[in-house]
Scaffold this motif. Structure first.
Motif, PDB file in Angstrom:
ATOM      1  N   GLU A  18      85.111 -21.849   9.192  1.00 25.04           N
ATOM      2  CA  GLU A  18      86.582 -21.805   9.245  1.00 25.04           C
ATOM      3  C   GLU A  18      87.174 -21.969   7.841  1.00 25.04           C
ATOM      4  O   GLU A  18      88.096 -21.258   7.459  1.00 25.04           O
ATOM      5  N   ASP A  27      88.261 -11.090   7.063  1.00 23.16           N
ATOM      6  CA  ASP A  27      88.859 -11.763   8.220  1.00 23.16           C
ATOM      7  C   ASP A  27      88.593 -11.015   9.519  1.00 23.16           C
ATOM      8  O   ASP A  27      89.468 -10.380  10.088  1.00 23.16           O
ATOM      9  N   TRP A  29      87.222 -12.305  12.637  1.00 21.38           N
ATOM     10  CA  TRP A  29      87.535 -12.985  13.883  1.00 21.38           C
ATOM     11  C   TRP A  29      88.098 -14.346  13.555  1.00 21.38           C
ATOM     12  O   TRP A  29      87.662 -14.972  12.592  1.00 21.38           O
ATOM     13  N   ASN A  30      89.027 -14.823  14.375  1.00 19.60           N
ATOM     14  CA  ASN A  30      89.437 -16.201  14.143  1.00 19.60           C
ATOM     15  C   ASN A  30      88.408 -17.132  14.784  1.00 19.60           C
ATOM     16  O   ASN A  30      87.533 -16.711  15.539  1.00 19.60           O
TER      17      ASN A  30
END
Ligand SMILES: CC(C)(COP(=O)(O)OP(=O)(O)OC[C@H]1O[C@@H](n2cnc3c(N)ncnc32)[C@H](O)[C@@H]1OP(=O)(O)O)[C@@H](O)C(=O)NCCC(=O)NCCS
Length: 159
Positions: A18, A27, A29-30
Motif C-alpha cells: 500500500e 496503479d 489495483w487499490n
C-alpha cells in the motif's frame, strides 16, 4: 539478480504494498482489491523481495482448465534486472502445479511492449484482441501459453 526471494503474498505484505503502490508500482489495483484477492481460494499471489523489501508482485486466478495471469509488476528502479522473468516463471510453476490446467492466459495493453516482450520470451502467443478494453480506449492483446507447447526445459523446471 541472485538474492531475490519469492514468497506467497500475505496480508502483512499489503501494508508495504500500500505504501509503495502509487509511488513505485503502477496503479493497477487499490489495496482492497488485493485484500479480497488474498481471501479468494482461486487466486494466488506472490511477492519478490530483496533484502526483505518488496520489489515486485504477481498473481493468478484459476478457472476450470485455464490459469489467468491477473498482474505482474516490478518496482520501477528494479526493471530490466530479471525480476519480471523470475515472477513469471514462478507463476508458470504455480499453474503447472494445479490439476487439469491446459493453458495460461492474460490480457496486455497493446501499447505495453515491455510486457508483451516478457510474455513472448516465455513462449506466450497472441491469440486474440479485445477492442477498447482499457478505459474504453486501448486495445487488449490476449496471449496464451499452452502447456503442451511449453519448451521441454521449462517443463522440467516447472515439474
Ligand atoms: C513488464 C514488467 C513486469 C517487466 O519486468 P522486468 O522486471 O523489467 O522484466 P525482466 O527484466 O525480467 O525482462 C524480461 C524481458 O522482458 C522484456 N522487456 C522488459 N522490459 C522491457 C522494455 N522496457 N523494453 C523492451 N522489452 C522489455 C525483454 O524481453 C526482457 O528480456 P531481456 O532483458 O532478456 O531483453 C515491468 O516492465 C513492469 O512492471 N511493467 C509495469 C506493469 C505491467 O505493465 N505489467 C504487465 C501487465 S500485463
Amino acid at each position: 539478480m541472485d538474492n531475490v526471494q519469492i514468497s506467497k503474498m500475505t496480508i502483512s505484505d499489503l501494508n508495504e504494498i500500500e505504501n509503495i503502490l502509487f509511488s513505485d508500482f503502477d496503479d493497477f489495483w487499490n489495496i482492497n482489491v488485493f485484500k479480497n484477492e488474498l481471501l479468494n481460494p482461486n487466486s494466488k499471489y506472490i511477492v519478490a523481495k530483496l533484502n526483505n523489501k518488496i520489489i515486485g508482485y504477481a498473481g493468478i486466478w484459476k478457472s476450470v482448465d485455464d490459469v489467468h495471469i491477473t498482474n505482474i509488476v516490478t518496482a520501477k528502479k528494479f526493471r530490466r534486472q530479471n525480476i519480471g522473468s523470475i515472477l513469471l516463471s514462478n507463476l508458470i510453476q504455480m499453474a503447472k502445479a494445479e490439476n487439469g490446467i491446459t493453458s495460461i492466459t492474460l490480457e496486455v495493453n497493446s501499447n505495453n511492449i515491455s510486457a508483451q516482450k516478457l510474455y513472448e520470451k516465455f513462449g506466450f502467443k497472441v491469440v486474440g484482441l479485445r477492442k477498447k478494453y482499457y478505459n474504453n480506449t486501448d486495445d487488449a492483446i490476449i496471449m496464451t501459453l499452452k502447456m503442451k507447447d511449453m519448451p521441454q526445459s521449462m517443463r522440467n523446471t516447472c515439474e
